[in-house]
Design a protein around this motif. Structure first.
Motif, PDB file in Angstrom:
ATOM      1  N   ARG A   1     -78.566  60.210 -26.679  1.00 44.95           N
ATOM      2  CA  ARG A   1     -77.613  61.320 -26.661  1.00 44.95           C
ATOM      3  C   ARG A   1     -76.807  61.351 -27.963  1.00 44.95           C
ATOM      4  O   ARG A   1     -76.262  60.314 -28.370  1.00 44.95           O
TER       5      ARG A   1
ATOM      6  N   THR B   1     -67.508  56.222 -28.770  1.00 42.38           N
ATOM      7  CA  THR B   1     -68.331  55.819 -27.628  1.00 42.38           C
ATOM      8  C   THR B   1     -68.003  54.382 -27.264  1.00 42.38           C
ATOM      9  O   THR B   1     -68.427  53.432 -27.939  1.00 42.38           O
TER      10      THR B   1
ATOM     11  N   VAL C   1     -72.287  68.434 -26.204  1.00 41.42           N
ATOM     12  CA  VAL C   1     -72.135  67.256 -27.067  1.00 41.42           C
ATOM     13  C   VAL C   1     -70.948  67.355 -28.011  1.00 41.42           C
ATOM     14  O   VAL C   1     -70.662  66.404 -28.744  1.00 41.42           O
TER      15      VAL C   1
ATOM     16  N   PRO D   1     -67.640  66.753 -29.564  1.00 41.22           N
ATOM     17  CA  PRO D   1     -66.589  65.769 -29.284  1.00 41.22           C
ATOM     18  C   PRO D   1     -65.193  66.383 -29.229  1.00 41.22           C
ATOM     19  O   PRO D   1     -64.260  65.761 -28.716  1.00 41.22           O
TER      20      PRO D   1
ATOM     21  N   SER E   1     -71.887  60.141 -36.819  1.00 44.65           N
ATOM     22  CA  SER E   1     -72.772  60.765 -35.834  1.00 44.65           C
ATOM     23  C   SER E   1     -74.091  60.002 -35.750  1.00 44.65           C
ATOM     24  O   SER E   1     -74.754  59.779 -36.759  1.00 44.65           O
TER      25      SER E   1
ATOM     26  N   ARG F   1     -73.863  61.333 -30.239  1.00 44.01           N
ATOM     27  CA  ARG F   1     -72.477  60.920 -30.019  1.00 44.01           C
ATOM     28  C   ARG F   1     -71.859  60.454 -31.340  1.00 44.01           C
ATOM     29  O   ARG F   1     -72.574  60.132 -32.297  1.00 44.01           O
TER      30      ARG F   1
END
Length: 256
Positions: free
Chosen positions: A62, A69, A205, A207, A56, A64
């Motif tokens: 942001r 990503t 946010v 995932p 993380s 992610r």
């Protein structure tokens, strides 16, 4: 790329030019920096499959997972800026101290099922199984904790506010029809669920795509309000305390 380098005493963004290949993710680029330019770059990671929650970070502001990503997400020539999670203390570079979350986890009363029936088999309706299954998808990446402004912008709130990851845990246990613990008062007094103003930033946010706000926090708020402020419920508790009911009248689970 710009990568934050430093420790608890301070740091700065450092520029790197990194060759990348099609299909690679931000974590690949960070590993290439480690391998070719800065071997001492600290990055926490484990599975590289979006299931451990270790990598993380904040990418272009942001929260992610670095391993999920893709670099193709960004425009050609765009600078990719990677910084540590802002809500938690920096250990070094992109590694933060998330132990706050584990301390909060210890305060949540565990699952406490009712005694097994005479045949030894627990039974649940399928709708109850499916409702809790979404909550168990959580990989504890703590991105929802990082983005929650109640603790992100107010360090002092960490003493009285558990955050969305643990409201999810409260909801998972509270909605389990075989559980006998009543955590609603704890959710209000200890976890501070009333401080959440349901902006849905945690859901945005996540995932795993868990509907944290709609399916966990709002239902828990409703249950807390019913228990603490509904006059009919309050009167019922005074007249018919659970531990005073005859055995045959004690409700078996809560599938409401």
């Amino acid at each position: 790329m710009k990568v934050w380098r430093g420790d608890a005493t301070g740091g700065e963004l450092v520029d790197y030019t990194v060759p990348v290949e099609e299909g690679e993710v931000v974590l690949d680029a960070l590993h290439r920096i480690q391998a070719t330019q800065s071997g001492d770059l600290a990055v926490r990671w484990n599975c590289k499959a979006g299931k451990c929650g270790s990598c993380s970070t904040e990418i272009n502001g942001r929260p992610r997972l670095a391993c999920m990503t893709r670099l193709s997400t960004f425009e050609e020539g765009e600078t990719v800026t990677v910084t540590p999670l802002r809500t938690f203390p920096v250990v070094r570079d992109l590694v933060t101290d998330v132990s706050y979350n584990y301390k909060v986890a210890e305060t949540v009363p565990p699952f406490a099922p009712e005694p097994r029936p005479a045949d030894g088999q627990y039974r649940m309706q399928q709708v109850d199984v499916e409702r809790g299954q979404e909550f168990r998808k959580c990989i504890e990446c703590f991105l929802c904790q990082d983005v929650c402004h109640v603790i992100r912008d107010h360090e002092e709130n960490k003493q009285s506010f558990s955050g969305p990851r643990f409201f999810l845990r409260y909801a998972e246990l509270e909605m389990h029809p075989l559980d006998t613990n009543d955590r609603r008062e704890l959710a209000r007094e200890q976890a501070g669920i009333g401080m959440c103003n349901i902006t849905k930033c945690c859901t945005e946010v996540c995932p795993e795509g868990i509907h944290i706000t709609d399916n966990a926090i709002i239902p828990m708020k409703e249950r807390v309000v019913d228990r603490s402020f509904d006059p009919v419920t309050w009167l019922g508790r005074k007249i018919f305390r659970r531990d005073q009911l005859p055995e045959a009248q004690v409700p078996q689970g809560r599938s409401e």
